[in-house]
Write an enzyme that holds these catalytic residues in place. Structure first.
Site, PDB file in Angstrom:
ATOM      1  CB  CYS A 158       0.571   1.641   4.173  1.00 57.44           C
ATOM      2  SG  CYS A 158      -1.163   1.133   4.175  1.00 57.44           S
ATOM      3  CB  CYS A 193      -0.914  -0.052   1.219  1.00 56.82           C
ATOM      4  SG  CYS A 193      -1.822   1.468   1.528  1.00 56.82           S
TER       5      CYS A 193
END
Length: 131
Positions: free
Chosen positions: A58, A55
């Site tokens: 993230c 991600c």
């Protein structure tokens, strides 16, 4: 700001790096239970970051999260890889990553979905002011 919703993970992808911070990586349910019990005993608010190695948002928020763990030692900062702990993450109804849960005495007091740095900073600062 952003969040990720589902993607297959490749084995080559590295773990998210929380260098320089005081972020505890949760590797299993027992580890989670131990850290929650420790936080409750010490009267610490827990900030749990459910994220994924693949991600992008993230990865972007990880250094911010690590820095916050240094700035706010009165909190316990945890991170959980949703792909490594799929069943556990599912029990928290994670629909996008990153998702941050704020827990006091084991109970959820707030939640943030997405890598929204200003909002994350605002929520953590507000909890620090109220603690």
């Amino acid at each position: 700001m952003g969040s990720c919703v589902g993607k297959e993970r490749s084995d080559e992808e590295d773990k998210i790096d929380f260098k320089g911070g005081n972020v505890h990586v949760i590797s299993n349910k027992e580890n989670w239970d131990h850290k929650i019990a420790e936080a409750n005993k010490d009267g610490k608010i827990v900030i749990a970051n459910f994220s994924a190695a693949w991600c992008g948002p993230c990865r972007v928020i990880a250094p911010v999260y690590a820095e916050m763990s240094q700035t706010y030692p009165q909190f316990m900062f945890l991170t959980i890889d949703v792909d490594e702990l799929m069943d556990f993450s599912s029990s928290w109804d994670i629909r996008a990553t990153p998702t941050f849960f704020f827990l006091k005495n084991g109970e959820q007091v707030d939640k943030l979905v997405g890598a929204n740095k200003p909002e994350l900073e605002k929520k953590v600062a507000a909890l620090a002011d109220s603690a």
